[in-house]
Scaffold this motif. Sequence first.
Motif, PDB file in Angstrom:
ATOM      1  N   MET A   1       0.846  -1.189   0.000  1.00 37.60           N
ATOM      2  CA  MET A   1       0.000   0.000   0.000  1.00 37.60           C
ATOM      3  C   MET A   1       0.887   1.247   0.000  1.00 37.60           C
ATOM      4  SD  MET A   1      -2.837   1.197   2.843  1.00 37.60           S
ATOM      5  CE  MET A   1      -1.616   1.373   4.138  1.00 37.60           C
ATOM      6  N   ASN A   2       0.618   2.158  -0.905  1.00 37.42           N
ATOM      7  CA  ASN A   2       1.297   3.451  -0.930  1.00 37.42           C
ATOM      8  C   ASN A   2       0.451   4.451  -0.159  1.00 37.42           C
ATOM      9  OD1 ASN A   2       3.565   2.785  -2.596  1.00 37.42           O
ATOM     10  ND2 ASN A   2       2.153   2.690  -4.320  1.00 37.42           N
ATOM     11  N   HIS A  28       4.640   7.975   1.441  1.00 34.20           N
ATOM     12  CA  HIS A  28       5.194   7.859   0.098  1.00 34.20           C
ATOM     13  C   HIS A  28       4.821   9.027  -0.811  1.00 34.20           C
ATOM     14  CE1 HIS A  28       4.399   3.757   1.719  1.00 34.20           C
ATOM     15  NE2 HIS A  28       5.660   3.616   1.410  1.00 34.20           N
ATOM     16  N   GLY A  29       3.744   9.738  -0.464  1.00 34.53           N
ATOM     17  CA  GLY A  29       3.283  10.803  -1.348  1.00 34.53           C
ATOM     18  C   GLY A  29       2.436  11.821  -0.620  1.00 34.53           C
ATOM     19  N   VAL A  30       2.066  12.869  -1.351  1.00 36.64           N
ATOM     20  CA  VAL A  30       1.224  13.931  -0.806  1.00 36.64           C
ATOM     21  C   VAL A  30       0.173  14.331  -1.834  1.00 36.64           C
ATOM     22  CG1 VAL A  30       2.991  14.867   0.743  1.00 36.64           C
ATOM     23  CG2 VAL A  30       2.790  15.758  -1.582  1.00 36.64           C
ATOM     24  N   GLU A  31      -0.956  14.747  -1.306  1.00 38.68           N
ATOM     25  CA  GLU A  31      -2.033  15.341  -2.094  1.00 38.68           C
ATOM     26  C   GLU A  31      -1.975  16.837  -1.793  1.00 38.68           C
ATOM     27  OE1 GLU A  31      -6.269  13.501  -2.320  1.00 38.68           O
ATOM     28  OE2 GLU A  31      -6.442  15.212  -0.966  1.00 38.68           O
ATOM     29  N   GLU A 225      -2.823  -2.801  -2.722  1.00 40.08           N
ATOM     30  CA  GLU A 225      -2.058  -2.197  -3.800  1.00 40.08           C
ATOM     31  C   GLU A 225      -2.666  -0.833  -4.134  1.00 40.08           C
ATOM     32  OE1 GLU A 225      -1.786  -4.824  -7.108  1.00 40.08           O
ATOM     33  OE2 GLU A 225      -0.777  -6.403  -5.968  1.00 40.08           O
ATOM     34  N   GLY A 226      -1.879   0.015  -4.735  1.00 38.54           N
ATOM     35  CA  GLY A 226      -2.369   1.340  -5.084  1.00 38.54           C
ATOM     36  C   GLY A 226      -2.215   2.310  -3.929  1.00 38.54           C
ATOM     37  N   TRP A 227      -2.885   3.457  -4.057  1.00 38.57           N
ATOM     38  CA  TRP A 227      -2.701   4.565  -3.125  1.00 38.57           C
ATOM     39  C   TRP A 227      -3.878   4.703  -2.178  1.00 38.57           C
ATOM     40  CZ3 TRP A 227       1.502   7.657  -2.399  1.00 38.57           C
ATOM     41  CH2 TRP A 227       2.522   7.593  -3.367  1.00 38.57           C
ATOM     42  N   VAL A 228      -3.541   5.047  -0.930  1.00 35.92           N
ATOM     43  CA  VAL A 228      -4.519   5.464   0.074  1.00 35.92           C
ATOM     44  C   VAL A 228      -4.041   6.803   0.618  1.00 35.92           C
ATOM     45  CG1 VAL A 228      -5.601   4.948   2.278  1.00 35.92           C
ATOM     46  CG2 VAL A 228      -5.085   3.088   0.687  1.00 35.92           C
ATOM     47  N   CYS A 229      -4.922   7.788   0.640  1.00 41.79           N
ATOM     48  CA  CYS A 229      -4.552   9.133   1.091  1.00 41.79           C
ATOM     49  C   CYS A 229      -5.413   9.541   2.281  1.00 41.79           C
ATOM     50  CB  CYS A 229      -4.735  10.139  -0.045  1.00 41.79           C
ATOM     51  SG  CYS A 229      -4.301  11.837   0.420  1.00 41.79           S
ATOM     52  N   TRP A 230      -4.760  10.015   3.338  1.00 40.21           N
ATOM     53  CA  TRP A 230      -5.476  10.506   4.518  1.00 40.21           C
ATOM     54  C   TRP A 230      -5.756  11.990   4.339  1.00 40.21           C
ATOM     55  CZ3 TRP A 230      -3.273  10.290  10.235  1.00 40.21           C
ATOM     56  CH2 TRP A 230      -4.283  10.678  11.114  1.00 40.21           C
ATOM     57  N   GLU A 231      -7.041  12.321   4.227  1.00 42.58           N
ATOM     58  CA  GLU A 231      -7.465  13.716   4.166  1.00 42.58           C
ATOM     59  C   GLU A 231      -7.972  14.112   5.556  1.00 42.58           C
ATOM     60  OE1 GLU A 231      -9.921  16.464   1.099  1.00 42.58           O
ATOM     61  OE2 GLU A 231     -11.150  15.078   2.272  1.00 42.58           O
ATOM     62  N   TYR A 232      -7.121  14.754   6.308  1.00 43.51           N
ATOM     63  CA  TYR A 232      -7.431  15.182   7.672  1.00 43.51           C
ATOM     64  C   TYR A 232      -7.823  16.653   7.591  1.00 43.51           C
ATOM     65  CZ  TYR A 232      -6.636  15.732  12.751  1.00 43.51           C
ATOM     66  OH  TYR A 232      -6.760  15.968  14.095  1.00 43.51           O
ATOM     67  N   GLU A 233      -9.094  16.956   7.865  1.00 43.01           N
ATOM     68  CA  GLU A 233      -9.641  18.274   7.535  1.00 43.01           C
ATOM     69  C   GLU A 233      -9.371  19.322   8.623  1.00 43.01           C
ATOM     70  OE1 GLU A 233     -13.694  17.252   6.435  1.00 43.01           O
ATOM     71  OE2 GLU A 233     -13.051  17.108   4.350  1.00 43.01           O
ATOM     72  N   LYS A 234      -8.102  19.460   8.963  1.00 37.54           N
ATOM     73  CA  LYS A 234      -7.677  20.445   9.958  1.00 37.54           C
ATOM     74  C   LYS A 234      -8.035  21.872   9.524  1.00 37.54           C
ATOM     75  CE  LYS A 234      -5.058  22.082  13.405  1.00 37.54           C
ATOM     76  NZ  LYS A 234      -5.390  21.924  14.844  1.00 37.54           N
ATOM     77  N   ARG A 235      -7.982  22.142   8.236  1.00 35.26           N
ATOM     78  CA  ARG A 235      -8.274  23.494   7.739  1.00 35.26           C
ATOM     79  C   ARG A 235      -9.650  23.964   8.179  1.00 35.26           C
ATOM     80  NH1 ARG A 235      -9.818  27.607   7.039  1.00 35.26           N
ATOM     81  NH2 ARG A 235      -9.487  29.145   5.405  1.00 35.26           N
TER      82      ARG A 235
END
Length: 260
Positions: A1-2, A28-31, A225-235
Amino acid sequence: MNFAFSTLGVPGMPVSEVADLAVATGCHGVELRTHPEEPVHLRIGARERAAVREEFARAGVEILTIAGYARVAAAGDEEAVAEELSELVRLARDLGASFVRVFPGGGDQDPEIADATAARRLALAAERAADAGVRIVLETHDSHRTGAAVSRVVGQVGHGHVGALWDVMHPWLGHERPAATHAALSPYLGYLQVKDVASAEDLTPLPLGAGVLPLAECLALTGDEGWVCWEYEKRWHPDAEDLPGILAAGRQHLESLAHA
């Protein structure tokens, strides 16, 4: 998992610090949230774009997504939406990002009209995205919060460079089971975007695993496999716990779920 995280969780953080945070926490990456109040937005010039790309390359961190705010189903100016999509694709190309995130934004329009509007605009942008080596992904959000709704649009487009982004919270709020969301989106899925909250009435972001969202079920459906992105809505929730202190633990939690 990325594993990636969204800069929505670290509003205004300089690019160099974002890259260093990713390295320090094993990401591994950023959004990249693409907005005028952030370091990366549509008006930065060629020199700034090159510097951003070089900073992440230096750190060995992938720029996964340019998280834009184009609303492709919104009523209004066709030319303005088309230009925003073009600019987002151009920015993603210049930074070496794989995806451009867009929202539906259909509001209270008749769903068939909103679907047709979004599909038409995305179809017009698809070849430009293909030329740039970028995939535009429509997020499960607002007027199209379920997988069924997003798949109606993306299915009409029928182009490999237009896909879907599964934000786990919105289909859940729309009372769509993860299996149904996955079945609708799997032919088009770009990646999975995770978060956690206490309840449908309290959407304050929580550390992954501390809330009620069906993360384990969603990960079991998409695989490791593939990407999982954590969107933590601190803003949007400034009193929420700071992301940097919980980021590594969140990554570890997802990895444990993926290998359970």
